[in-house]
Design an enzyme around this catalytic site. Sequence first.
Site, PDB file in Angstrom:
ATOM      1  N   CYS A 122       0.797  -1.235   0.000  1.00 32.05           N
ATOM      2  CA  CYS A 122       0.000   0.000   0.000  1.00 32.05           C
ATOM      3  C   CYS A 122       0.825   1.279   0.000  1.00 32.05           C
ATOM      4  CB  CYS A 122      -0.947  -0.002   1.196  1.00 32.05           C
ATOM      5  SG  CYS A 122      -1.933  -1.509   1.288  1.00 32.05           S
TER       6      CYS A 122
ATOM      7  N   HIS B 144      -3.330   7.434   6.432  1.00 31.15           N
ATOM      8  CA  HIS B 144      -3.486   6.131   5.781  1.00 31.15           C
ATOM      9  C   HIS B 144      -4.881   5.604   6.097  1.00 31.15           C
ATOM     10  CE1 HIS B 144      -2.276   2.509   3.808  1.00 31.15           C
ATOM     11  NE2 HIS B 144      -2.376   1.770   4.896  1.00 31.15           N
TER      12      HIS B 144
ATOM     13  N   GLU C 183      -1.760   4.464  13.849  1.00 32.72           N
ATOM     14  CA  GLU C 183      -1.559   5.750  13.189  1.00 32.72           C
ATOM     15  C   GLU C 183      -1.977   6.914  14.081  1.00 32.72           C
ATOM     16  OE1 GLU C 183      -2.055   7.858   8.838  1.00 32.72           O
ATOM     17  OE2 GLU C 183      -3.348   6.167   9.338  1.00 32.72           O
TER      18      GLU C 183
ATOM     19  N   LYS D  22     -10.196   7.126   2.310  1.00 30.93           N
ATOM     20  CA  LYS D  22     -10.474   5.767   1.836  1.00 30.93           C
ATOM     21  C   LYS D  22     -11.961   5.427   1.883  1.00 30.93           C
ATOM     22  CE  LYS D  22      -5.945   3.659   2.386  1.00 30.93           C
ATOM     23  NZ  LYS D  22      -5.137   4.869   2.655  1.00 30.93           N
TER      24      LYS D  22
ATOM     25  N   HIS E 251      -9.824   1.493  -0.591  1.00 30.22           N
ATOM     26  CA  HIS E 251      -8.373   1.370  -0.451  1.00 30.22           C
ATOM     27  C   HIS E 251      -7.827   0.876  -1.786  1.00 30.22           C
ATOM     28  CE1 HIS E 251      -4.429   0.771   0.830  1.00 30.22           C
ATOM     29  NE2 HIS E 251      -4.612   0.176   1.999  1.00 30.22           N
TER      30      HIS E 251
ATOM     31  N   PHE F 236       1.911  -3.351   4.379  1.00 29.81           N
ATOM     32  CA  PHE F 236       2.317  -4.659   4.896  1.00 29.81           C
ATOM     33  C   PHE F 236       3.840  -4.704   5.041  1.00 29.81           C
ATOM     34  CE2 PHE F 236      -1.399  -7.596   3.379  1.00 29.81           C
ATOM     35  CZ  PHE F 236      -2.240  -6.945   4.244  1.00 29.81           C
TER      36      PHE F 236
END
Length: 406
Positions: free
Chosen positions: A160, A289, A300, A318, A323, A392
């Site tokens: 991502c 994010h 976050e 998002k 996403h 990830f």
Amino acid sequence: MSAWLNDLGIVSALGTDKAQHLQALYGLETTPLTQGCGLHYGEKEGEQEAEQLDPYMGLVQAIPLTAKQRNNRLIDLALQQLTPTLARMQERYSPARIAVVVGTSTADIYDGERARKHKAQSGSWPEDYHYHQQALDAPAAYIKEKLGLEGIAYSISTACSSSAKALSSAKGLLAAGLADAVICGGADSLCQLTINGFSALASTSSGLCQPFGAERDGINIGEGAALFVMSRERDLGESSCALLGSGASSDAHHMSAPEPSGSGAIAAMRQALAQAKLSPAEIDYINAHGTATPKNDEMEAKAIAELFTDVVPVSSTKHLTGHTLGAAGAIEAGLCWLLIEQQRLGAQVPSSVTPLPWHTGYALDADLAPIQVLQQPIMKIPTICMSNSFAFGGNNASLIIGAVDA
């Protein structure tokens, strides 16, 4: 060295041009996410439970799901928006001095999925299918060939954060003198692999995702593309925006879960601030994010609170685009670019809403570290934005985009 973001082409569930995206950011009466795309294995045709099984997705409806080379079609829509700037770029620089850097995580895997189904049914591969369509370098190679370029061209795939790192890498090419201009960004298209893979990880939302929400339960997958023209020269385009700073870290805490203290995210944001020579107080808005998964939002919020306290406005986009995985970093940086550039683009800002995306219709998680998540309109047109992408494997990236006075 200045890395001017001379122009932007952007495609997502919000639309297929800059104007449609800006209008969507001013406030939506209905969600742009859709159900019933036909890519989820849980769908059972003709049964009443199908609607519940099929997750919300950020589908670009201008391209039929039956279209082949869907990822390239997304790229085409983004490139069309850049036509005047690309023409100036190709007049000014030789083909060997124009680079391409694209972030992706799927390329055209959907074509491969359909090709395997065709082979299972007919015993042969489709005549118009080639494996390279789903190779990770395919998006960059496609742009290079389409525009007749001869410079460096490669893709980045760090889940991502892929296209956020593509922008950072493009700036590095300019700084090293390896290119005079770079077409950079990201593209990812819907496919069965990601939709069903994230579902198997229990990471998809049962409804519409709720970033930083008390009842958040996962993501909505989306697709899209965002491409910038980046150069050392401001007059290549009409934008006053530049990539002021970028930061990256790789904490390798876990294959899919974020490092819970936020140390990797904090390191990336600190690097971006240091490179931009800015203090946290000088950031007007953070596009988080904000995946709406329990662990990511917790991490976050903790990281943002440590650096920015609860002073800087924060939201995630998002819930508007889904996403978009490998394209997310570039699309979300593109939304920041649009917010900064909106007046030059002739946008009519409604007096009753905010140009900053906000979250409404659900309660925020009161147990998260205190940050200023936007829940209501505030009239603020930002000049400096931060965009975060945390992927990830602890592949973290943070970008700072800002308007620069002449």
